[in-house]
Enzyme design. Structure first.
Site, short mmCIF file in Angstrom:
data_model
loop_
_atom_site.label_atom_id
_atom_site.label_comp_id
_atom_site.label_asym_id
_atom_site.label_seq_id
_atom_site.Cartn_x
_atom_site.Cartn_y
_atom_site.Cartn_z
N ASP A 1 0.86 -0.94 -0.06
CA ASP A 1 0.04 -0.11 -0.06
C ASP A 1 1.07 1.19 0.17
O ASP A 1 1.70 1.55 0.83
CB ASP A 1 -0.86 0.09 1.46
CG ASP A 1 -2.01 1.00 1.24
OD1 ASP A 1 -1.40 2.00 0.81
OD2 ASP A 1 -3.17 0.80 1.72
N HIS A 2 1.24 1.99 -1.02
CA HIS A 2 1.97 2.93 -1.14
C HIS A 2 1.80 4.09 -0.10
O HIS A 2 2.82 4.75 0.02
CB HIS A 2 2.10 3.41 -2.71
CG HIS A 2 1.17 4.61 -3.09
ND1 HIS A 2 -0.03 4.11 -3.46
CD2 HIS A 2 1.02 5.96 -3.13
CE1 HIS A 2 -0.73 5.06 -3.78
NE2 HIS A 2 -0.12 6.52 -3.33
N HIS B 1 -5.65 2.78 1.64
CA HIS B 1 -4.90 4.00 2.10
C HIS B 1 -5.52 4.82 3.12
O HIS B 1 -4.89 5.23 4.29
CB HIS B 1 -4.97 5.26 0.84
CG HIS B 1 -4.34 4.57 -0.53
ND1 HIS B 1 -3.20 3.50 -0.44
CD2 HIS B 1 -4.62 4.94 -1.70
CE1 HIS B 1 -3.21 3.33 -1.74
NE2 HIS B 1 -3.74 4.26 -2.51
C1 BG6 Z 1 -3.97 5.31 -5.84
C2 BG6 Z 1 -5.32 5.34 -6.31
O1 BG6 Z 1 -3.76 4.00 -5.11
O2 BG6 Z 1 -3.67 6.24 -5.25
C3 BG6 Z 1 -5.39 6.60 -7.31
O3 BG6 Z 1 -5.76 4.20 -7.39
C4 BG6 Z 1 -4.95 7.84 -6.34
O4 BG6 Z 1 -6.90 6.58 -7.64
C5 BG6 Z 1 -3.66 7.48 -5.87
O5 BG6 Z 1 -4.89 9.02 -7.34
C6 BG6 Z 1 -3.49 8.77 -4.81
O6 BG6 Z 1 -1.97 8.53 -4.30
P1 BG6 Z 1 -1.24 9.90 -3.77
O7 BG6 Z 1 0.11 9.22 -3.31
O8 BG6 Z 1 -1.01 10.63 -5.03
O9 BG6 Z 1 -1.95 10.47 -2.85
#
Ligand code: BG6
Length: 501
Positions: A186-187, A249
């Protein structure tokens, strides 16, 4: 490299889906940053695997172009050469055993060339429908059993699209691998400020005593984006804002904010506490869904003085689409620490600002000492954890405005990452890749966490599916979402904190 700095284990990283966007925008730039900071050992190699046929030389030249684009012209030429010497490609159909026997042959050659003790980590940057197939094929050629070196598998999100599919996928993978080999990424957990939540809460003694229902009024978590769905209409139509952001997230942010102190910083100790929070979240009954959730879809609007089209006018989107691009939930955590303290969470595309933050709002001071003075209202204290942009933490409190009469103003005490620690160039994937190479699963989701998350949102999805939204589009592009989202808090005498970047 400092004397205490640890290096990744000698290993080969195998990327399935190597010609995709993720490899180009995140994985290679992250590997470059790790190598630059000397976290990668010399005994390291990368193999890209894709359906496209191309030579390793073609792949290297693609990667060279991508790195120049994402790292910029200050790129270290020596390091680039180091990467090129270690990067290979093999193509073929993922359903064909030959693709994998070729891969095995190449891995053996690289093990010999770079003196790598058969440690492999497989990164599945493929559509989730291929997770089982690819993992199975890797097993068939004898590369998933940990007989010689270690074998780890990273899976990109989405991990299932509801509780049933997540359970099925977990069961399928657990038949092929041990849970300790599975790294569900989960990034959000790669973001410094997200990792800092634990340090902030448990590495300081002054916050924890007040981090509970006796002092905290409520918590707000916002992940707002200015972007629309861009080129991802096809995927988004099947996902929607809730699936795309909340069980992954946003729930990571909820659990890190709400969890009890773990007994150690060991992966399972941390994840046990996170899963306890997920299990303590009250299940939504159909009535709760109607009362405590809000969905929205963006219509036309304006951002930065430019007209923006409605979601229904985006490429690969049904002109009558019922997919939500905004979701807000009022969550109750049924445990001793949080009883009666709502967590309001929201996420949306095409909103007025890009900001992700956690607002911990404290209760008002119990006694209005200044009644006889010019002060009419006391400032509410807040701790705001800014996840992006402008990563940092703010403490919001009241102070006396200088002058002969007693008057009060709201002020902020700010800690900003950039000011204190400088600009750390990061894609957010460095830490996660490094952890996988060193066998630390703390920042990866365990099967029970994924399933607990889906079981919270599944009843919401069911009701939303059964009752199509009749008012879509219901918020303008460039706004803070539908009016029902404001009402969700106003009904409780509260208000969203909206920040413009
Ligand atoms: C991704 C979603 O996991 O996270 C995207 O699929 C979203 O829709 C993105 O834009 C948001 O990531 P960050 O790091 O830009 O907040």
């Amino acid at each position: 490299m400092s004397e205490t700095q640890k290096q990744a284990d000698a290993c080969t990283m195998i990327i399935f889906g190597a010609t995709g966007d993720l490899t180009k925008r995140k994985l290679f730039p992250a590997l470059y940053n790790l190598a630059k900071a000397k976290f990668l050992p010399d005994n390291f190699a990368i193999v890209g695997v894709g359906r496209q046929e191309m030579t390793s030389e073609d792949f290297r030249s693609q990667i060279r172009g991508n790195l120049l684009e994402f790292i910029g012209k200050d790129i270290d030429k020596e390091l680039l050469k180091w990467f090129e010497a270690r990067t290979h490609y093999t193509g073929g159909d993922f359903a064909d055993k030959k693709t994998f026997t070729e891969l095995k042959k190449l891995l053996k050659e690289l093990d010999k060339q770079f003196d790598i003790p058969e440690n492999y980590f497989f990164y599945l940057a493929t559509p989730p429908a291929l997770f089982g197939l690819v993992t199975g094929k890797v097993g068939e050629i004898g590369l998933s059993a940990e007989t010689d070196g270690w074998r780890r598998f990273i899976y990109e999100k989405p991990f299932g699209h509801d509780l049933e599919s997540a359970k099925k996928l977990n069961a399928e993978l657990q038949c092929l691998l041990k849970e300790s080999q599975i790294y569900r990424i989960d990034h959000y957990l790669g973001k410094e400020t997200v990792q800092n939540i634990l340090v902030f809460r448990f590495g300081n003694s002054i916050f924890e005593p007040i981090w509970n229902r006796n002092y905290i009024d409520h918590v707000q978590i916002t992940v707002a984006e200015r972007l629309g769905v861009e080129q991802r209409g096809g995927y988004y139509e099947t996902a929607g804002a809730l699936r795309d952001m909340i069980p992954n997230h946003i729930f990571q942010l909820v659990t890190l904010t709400a969890m009890e102190p773990p007994v150690s910083f060991e992966a399972d100790a941390v994840r046990n506490e996170q899963v306890k929070i997920l299990r303590a979240i009250q299940t939504f009954s159909p009535e709760d869904v109607l009362k405590n959730t809000v969905r929205g879809q963006y219509g036309d609007g304006e951002l930065d003085g430019k007209k923006k089209a409605a979601y229904r006018a985006e490429a690969n989107v049904d002109p009558n689409s019922n997919t939500e691009t905004f979701a807000a939930l009022k969550i109750s955590i049924d445990n001793w620490r949080w009883a009666g303290v709502p967590f309001y969470v929201r996420t949306g595309k095409r909103m007025a600002g890009k900001h992700s933050e956690i607002v911990v709002q404290f209760k008002k001071a119990p006694f209005m000492l200044f009644r006889e003075t010019g002060i009419e209202r006391l400032t509410t204290n807040r701790i705001i954890i800014h996840i992006q942009p402008d990563e940092g933490i703010t403490l919001h409190f009241g102070a006396k405005i200088p002058g002969p009469i007693v008057n009060m103003g709201a002020v902020d005490m700010d800690f900003n990452y950039l000011d204190h620690f400088g600009d750390q160039i990061s894609t957010g994937y460095e830490r996660l890749l490094f952890d996988c190479m060193t066998g630390d699963a703390t920042l990866f989701q365990r099967a029970d966490m994924v399933e607990a998350s889906w079981s919270i949102v599944s009843p919401v999805l069911d009701v939303w599916h059964a009752i199509p939204a009749r008012d879509f589009p219901n918020y303008e592009s460039g706004s803070w979402g539908p009016k029902e989202s404001d009402a969700l808090l106003e009904n409780d005498g509260r208000k969203w904190k909206n920040t413009l970047d």
